[in-house]
Design a protein around this motif. Structure first.
Motif, PDB file in Angstrom:
ATOM      1  N   LEU A  59      -0.020  31.030  34.312  1.00 36.41           N
ATOM      2  CA  LEU A  59      -1.604  31.535  35.758  1.00 36.41           C
ATOM      3  C   LEU A  59      -1.333  31.112  37.182  1.00 36.41           C
ATOM      4  CD1 LEU A  59      -3.695  30.789  32.601  1.00 36.41           C
ATOM      5  CD2 LEU A  59      -2.956  33.215  33.793  1.00 36.41           C
ATOM      6  N   ARG A  60       0.114  29.884  37.119  1.00 35.16           N
ATOM      7  CA  ARG A  60      -0.224  29.707  38.366  1.00 35.16           C
ATOM      8  C   ARG A  60       0.893  30.232  39.253  1.00 35.16           C
ATOM      9  NH1 ARG A  60       3.394  25.964  40.326  1.00 35.16           N
ATOM     10  NH2 ARG A  60       3.628  24.773  38.424  1.00 35.16           N
ATOM     11  N   LEU A  61       1.744  30.552  38.373  1.00 35.44           N
ATOM     12  CA  LEU A  61       2.899  31.310  39.366  1.00 35.44           C
ATOM     13  C   LEU A  61       2.324  32.366  39.127  1.00 35.44           C
ATOM     14  CD1 LEU A  61       5.335  29.702  36.994  1.00 35.44           C
ATOM     15  CD2 LEU A  61       4.872  29.540  39.337  1.00 35.44           C
ATOM     16  N   ILE A  62       1.634  33.145  39.008  1.00 35.69           N
ATOM     17  CA  ILE A  62       1.115  35.082  39.180  1.00 35.69           C
ATOM     18  C   ILE A  62       0.495  34.047  39.822  1.00 35.69           C
ATOM     19  CG2 ILE A  62      -0.848  36.373  37.721  1.00 35.69           C
ATOM     20  CD1 ILE A  62       0.823  35.873  34.980  1.00 35.69           C
ATOM     21  N   ASN A  63      -0.956  33.173  40.105  1.00 35.59           N
ATOM     22  CA  ASN A  63      -1.841  33.425  41.257  1.00 35.59           C
ATOM     23  C   ASN A  63      -0.374  33.388  42.611  1.00 35.59           C
ATOM     24  OD1 ASN A  63      -4.516  33.068  41.924  1.00 35.59           O
ATOM     25  ND2 ASN A  63      -4.688  31.551  41.911  1.00 35.59           N
ATOM     26  N   GLU A  64       0.270  32.827  42.716  1.00 35.56           N
ATOM     27  CA  GLU A  64       0.900  32.515  43.778  1.00 35.56           C
ATOM     28  C   GLU A  64       1.914  33.479  44.246  1.00 35.56           C
ATOM     29  OE1 GLU A  64       3.680  29.576  42.676  1.00 35.56           O
ATOM     30  OE2 GLU A  64       1.780  27.528  43.066  1.00 35.56           O
ATOM     31  N   GLY A  65       1.234  34.898  42.613  1.00 31.41           N
ATOM     32  CA  GLY A  65       2.053  35.680  43.213  1.00 31.41           C
ATOM     33  C   GLY A  65       3.670  36.204  43.589  1.00 31.41           C
ATOM     34  N   LYS A  66       3.956  35.326  42.176  1.00 30.80           N
ATOM     35  CA  LYS A  66       5.624  34.858  42.127  1.00 30.80           C
ATOM     36  C   LYS A  66       5.915  36.739  40.962  1.00 30.80           C
ATOM     37  CE  LYS A  66       6.955  30.753  43.189  1.00 30.80           C
ATOM     38  NZ  LYS A  66       7.113  30.925  44.327  1.00 30.80           N
ATOM     39  N   THR A  67       6.782  37.151  41.455  1.00 32.10           N
ATOM     40  CA  THR A  67       7.073  38.312  40.576  1.00 32.10           C
ATOM     41  C   THR A  67       7.440  37.976  39.012  1.00 32.10           C
ATOM     42  OG1 THR A  67       9.992  37.576  41.178  1.00 32.10           O
ATOM     43  CG2 THR A  67       8.710  39.334  42.308  1.00 32.10           C
ATOM     44  N   LEU A  68       7.569  39.035  37.896  1.00 35.38           N
ATOM     45  CA  LEU A  68       7.700  38.461  37.090  1.00 35.38           C
ATOM     46  C   LEU A  68       9.279  37.624  36.981  1.00 35.38           C
ATOM     47  CD1 LEU A  68       7.484  38.859  33.525  1.00 35.38           C
ATOM     48  CD2 LEU A  68       8.647  41.057  34.260  1.00 35.38           C
ATOM     49  N   ASN A  69      10.422  38.311  37.151  1.00 36.37           N
ATOM     50  CA  ASN A  69      11.702  37.804  37.973  1.00 36.37           C
ATOM     51  C   ASN A  69      11.961  36.031  37.586  1.00 36.37           C
ATOM     52  OD1 ASN A  69      13.233  39.862  36.611  1.00 36.37           O
ATOM     53  ND2 ASN A  69      13.635  40.212  38.732  1.00 36.37           N
ATOM     54  N   GLU A  70      11.433  35.407  39.244  1.00 40.56           N
ATOM     55  CA  GLU A  70      10.996  34.136  39.208  1.00 40.56           C
ATOM     56  C   GLU A  70       9.692  34.024  38.615  1.00 40.56           C
ATOM     57  OE1 GLU A  70      10.110  34.990  43.725  1.00 40.56           O
ATOM     58  OE2 GLU A  70       8.733  35.585  43.222  1.00 40.56           O
ATOM     59  N   ILE A  71       9.231  34.400  37.665  1.00 43.76           N
ATOM     60  CA  ILE A  71       8.769  33.261  36.860  1.00 43.76           C
ATOM     61  C   ILE A  71       9.341  33.301  35.545  1.00 43.76           C
ATOM     62  CG2 ILE A  71       6.506  33.644  35.137  1.00 43.76           C
ATOM     63  CD1 ILE A  71       4.986  35.429  36.888  1.00 43.76           C
ATOM     64  N   SER A  72      10.528  34.326  35.045  1.00 48.45           N
ATOM     65  CA  SER A  72      10.679  34.318  34.214  1.00 48.45           C
ATOM     66  C   SER A  72      11.856  32.944  34.129  1.00 48.45           C
ATOM     67  CB  SER A  72      11.590  35.640  33.780  1.00 48.45           C
ATOM     68  OG  SER A  72      12.291  35.468  32.460  1.00 48.45           O
ATOM     69  N   GLU A  73      12.639  32.636  35.343  1.00 54.48           N
ATOM     70  CA  GLU A  73      13.286  31.990  36.016  1.00 54.48           C
ATOM     71  C   GLU A  73      12.718  30.115  35.790  1.00 54.48           C
ATOM     72  OE1 GLU A  73      16.517  31.522  39.926  1.00 54.48           O
ATOM     73  OE2 GLU A  73      16.199  32.884  38.921  1.00 54.48           O
ATOM     74  N   ILE A  74      11.592  30.442  35.818  1.00 55.67           N
ATOM     75  CA  ILE A  74      10.905  29.149  36.583  1.00 55.67           C
ATOM     76  C   ILE A  74      10.387  28.620  35.529  1.00 55.67           C
ATOM     77  CG2 ILE A  74       9.185  28.185  37.712  1.00 55.67           C
ATOM     78  CD1 ILE A  74       8.943  30.125  39.860  1.00 55.67           C
ATOM     79  N   LEU A  75      10.476  29.232  34.232  1.00 57.83           N
ATOM     80  CA  LEU A  75       9.677  29.507  33.248  1.00 57.83           C
ATOM     81  C   LEU A  75      11.037  28.508  31.936  1.00 57.83           C
ATOM     82  CD1 LEU A  75       5.993  30.943  32.971  1.00 57.83           C
ATOM     83  CD2 LEU A  75       6.405  27.991  33.823  1.00 57.83           C
ATOM     84  N   ASN A  76      11.571  29.824  32.207  1.00 55.43           N
ATOM     85  CA  ASN A  76      13.194  29.559  31.703  1.00 55.43           C
ATOM     86  C   ASN A  76      12.409  30.734  30.185  1.00 55.43           C
ATOM     87  OD1 ASN A  76      15.348  29.079  30.895  1.00 55.43           O
ATOM     88  ND2 ASN A  76      15.448  27.313  29.516  1.00 55.43           N
ATOM     89  N   ILE A  77      11.748  31.236  30.487  1.00 48.21           N
ATOM     90  CA  ILE A  77      11.226  31.938  29.300  1.00 48.21           C
ATOM     91  C   ILE A  77      11.747  33.640  29.673  1.00 48.21           C
ATOM     92  CG2 ILE A  77       9.467  30.331  28.447  1.00 48.21           C
ATOM     93  CD1 ILE A  77       7.551  31.799  29.934  1.00 48.21           C
ATOM     94  N   SER A  78      11.701  34.337  28.531  1.00 48.92           N
ATOM     95  CA  SER A  78      12.273  35.998  28.593  1.00 48.92           C
ATOM     96  C   SER A  78      10.855  36.722  29.344  1.00 48.92           C
ATOM     97  CB  SER A  78      12.128  35.764  27.417  1.00 48.92           C
ATOM     98  OG  SER A  78      11.164  36.939  26.007  1.00 48.92           O
TER      99      SER A  78
END
Length: 71
Positions: A15-34
């Protein structure tokens, strides 16, 4: 402990990453999830009354934004 409580820190980070405006690919890479796991988390959140809009961009990026529902 409830089944979903163990996922709470990851959900909060999502939720924090979504709020920061990160893309789906960025979130996936940061959290290491699909992408599928992110979608499943957002579905769990949607079932509690919150919704997210998918914004698609010409470079292939997807950015989720919180969406307000008026009931």
């Amino acid at each position: 402990m409830k089944k979903n409580e163990s996922k709470l820190p990851e959900l909060l980070r999502l939720l924090r990453l979504i709020n920061e405006g990160k893309t789906l690919n960025e979130i996936s890479e940061i959290l290491n999830i699909s992408h599928k796991k992110i979608f499943n988390y957002l579905t769990m959140i949607k079932n509690t009354g919150y919704d997210f809009k998918r914004n698609y961009y010409s470079n292939g990026d997807i950015i989720y934004t919180p969406e307000v529902r008026y009931n």
